[in-house]
Write an enzyme that holds these catalytic residues in place. Structure first.
Site, PDB file in Angstrom:
ATOM      1  N   ASN A 116       0.873  -1.173   0.000  1.00 54.10           N
ATOM      2  CA  ASN A 116       0.000   0.000   0.000  1.00 54.10           C
ATOM      3  C   ASN A 116       0.915   1.229   0.000  1.00 54.10           C
ATOM      4  O   ASN A 116       1.495   1.575   1.026  1.00 54.10           O
ATOM      5  CB  ASN A 116      -0.898  -0.030   1.246  1.00 54.10           C
ATOM      6  N   LEU A 117       1.030   1.867  -1.158  1.00 51.09           N
ATOM      7  CA  LEU A 117       1.982   2.991  -1.260  1.00 51.09           C
ATOM      8  C   LEU A 117       1.424   4.279  -0.661  1.00 51.09           C
ATOM      9  O   LEU A 117       2.144   5.259  -0.526  1.00 51.09           O
ATOM     10  CB  LEU A 117       2.398   3.200  -2.719  1.00 51.09           C
ATOM     11  N   LYS A 118       0.136   4.256  -0.328  1.00 50.08           N
ATOM     12  CA  LYS A 118      -0.511   5.431   0.279  1.00 50.08           C
ATOM     13  C   LYS A 118      -0.225   6.679  -0.560  1.00 50.08           C
ATOM     14  O   LYS A 118      -0.242   6.594  -1.782  1.00 50.08           O
ATOM     15  CB  LYS A 118      -0.063   5.589   1.740  1.00 50.08           C
ATOM     16  N   SER A 141       2.748  -2.565  10.501  1.00 52.25           N
ATOM     17  CA  SER A 141       4.185  -2.621  10.809  1.00 52.25           C
ATOM     18  C   SER A 141       4.870  -3.915  10.369  1.00 52.25           C
ATOM     19  O   SER A 141       5.809  -4.371  11.028  1.00 52.25           O
ATOM     20  CB  SER A 141       4.430  -2.354  12.295  1.00 52.25           C
ATOM     21  N   GLU A 148      -5.984  -5.245  10.372  1.00 52.10           N
ATOM     22  CA  GLU A 148      -4.934  -4.259  10.615  1.00 52.10           C
ATOM     23  C   GLU A 148      -5.260  -3.464  11.879  1.00 52.10           C
ATOM     24  O   GLU A 148      -6.007  -2.468  11.810  1.00 52.10           O
ATOM     25  CB  GLU A 148      -4.851  -3.275   9.449  1.00 52.10           C
ATOM     26  N   HIS A 201      -9.823   1.036   4.702  1.00 52.14           N
ATOM     27  CA  HIS A 201      -8.535   1.264   5.378  1.00 52.14           C
ATOM     28  C   HIS A 201      -8.739   2.280   6.499  1.00 52.14           C
ATOM     29  O   HIS A 201      -9.494   3.239   6.356  1.00 52.14           O
ATOM     30  CB  HIS A 201      -7.489   1.772   4.374  1.00 52.14           C
ATOM     31  N   GLY A 229       1.924   1.821  11.016  1.00 53.33           N
ATOM     32  CA  GLY A 229       2.925   2.880  10.951  1.00 53.33           C
ATOM     33  C   GLY A 229       3.592   3.189  12.277  1.00 53.33           C
ATOM     34  O   GLY A 229       4.209   4.242  12.452  1.00 53.33           O
TER      35      GLY A 229
HETATM   36  P1  PGA Z   1       2.353   0.053   7.890  1.00 52.18           P
HETATM   37  O1  PGA Z   1       0.940   0.328   7.178  1.00 52.18           O
HETATM   38  O2  PGA Z   1       2.929  -1.181   7.250  1.00 52.18           O
HETATM   39  O3  PGA Z   1       3.167   1.279   7.616  1.00 52.18           O
HETATM   40  O4  PGA Z   1       2.076  -0.153   9.325  1.00 52.18           O
HETATM   41  C1  PGA Z   1       0.068  -0.724   6.921  1.00 52.18           C
HETATM   42  C2  PGA Z   1      -1.177  -0.199   6.286  1.00 52.18           C
HETATM   43  O5  PGA Z   1      -1.579   0.929   6.591  1.00 52.18           O
HETATM   44  O6  PGA Z   1      -1.805  -0.880   5.471  1.00 52.18           O
END
Ligand code: PGA
Length: 226
Positions: free
Chosen positions: A6-8, A188, A152, A85, A158
């Site tokens: 997920n590159l956001k 994470s 999640e 999400h 994050g």
């Molecule tokens: P993260 O994000 O790996 O940076 O914790 C996961 C996500 O938001 O899908």
């Protein structure tokens, strides 16, 4: 194992072109890899990974300023979408009604859905995670054949605080009593914990955020399970 990046809100059209080329060179047809770039960076080229949409509005097109409709996804051959999400829920206030209509739209069009669920730290500490997750799943058809569920925990996204294996296992076993959907863990995931996470019962893949933004790091995660 399914590996999802997920590159956001990271990567531009140019940098994603390089990302995609490097990723293609380092994965094979046997790897199941999905990447969700920002919509302005969607690529029309054929790749070894599946390209998905981080967001869409449940419409073909229309007067929805700033949104992406199905017609735009079709042009890139995109049939896989992320819904629910926690960043969309919390930062952009996507409520259950909107998530329900997104899901129903996706189902009507036979799209592959990765539906994200997860509790806050407060709910986790209260010990009411399962009830909370059930409420998040109330709105969707758990028998939909193109459904993947990503668990999640918000407190793990994050933060570097990955949920422990026992917790994930317990949640997966709970979810598997409600649905036959494929189950992913997200929050994470990185090069150091991937092996441990991959061993968890019923875990069929991972959704990786920050550790996927550097393509070589994402490749290291994928290749570390070889
Ligand atoms: P993260 O994000 O790996 O940076 O914790 C996961 C996500 O938001 O899908």
């Amino acid at each position: 194992m399914i590996f999802v990046a997920n590159l956001k809100c990271n990567h531009t059209r140019n940098s994603f072109k390089e990302y995609a080329e490097t990723l293609d060179k380092n994965i094979s047809e046997n790897d199941i890899v999905l990447v969700f770039p920002p919509s302005v960076a969607f690529t029309e080229e054929k790749h070894r990974f599946i390209q998905g949409a981080q967001n869409f509005y449940p419409c073909e097109n229309g007067s929805f300023t700033g949104e992406v409709g199905k017609e735009m996804l079709d042009e890139f051959g995109i049939i896989t979408v992320l819904i629910g999400h926690s960043e969309r829920r919390c930062i952009f206030n996507e409520n259950e009604d909107l998530l329900k209509s997104k899901f129903e739209f996706a189902k009507k069009h036979n799209l592959n859905v990765i539906y994200c669920i997860g509790e806050s730290e407060e709910i986790y500490n209260q010990g009411t995670t399962k009830d909370f997750l059930l409420k998040q799943l109330n709105n969707i058809d758990l028998t939909y054949e193109n459904l993947i569920i990503a668990y999640e925990p918000i407190w793990a996204i994050g933060t570097g605080k990955v949920a422990d294996s026992e917790t994930i296992k317990d949640i997966f076993s709970f979810l598997s009593q409600k649905t036959e959907a494929t189950l992913l863990y997200g929050g994470s995931v990185n090069t150091k914990n991937i092996k441990e996470i991959a061993k968890i019962d019923l875990c069929e893949g991972v959704l990786v955020g920050s550790a996927s933004w550097d393509v070589n790091n994402f490749i290291e995660i994928i290749r570390s399970l070889d």
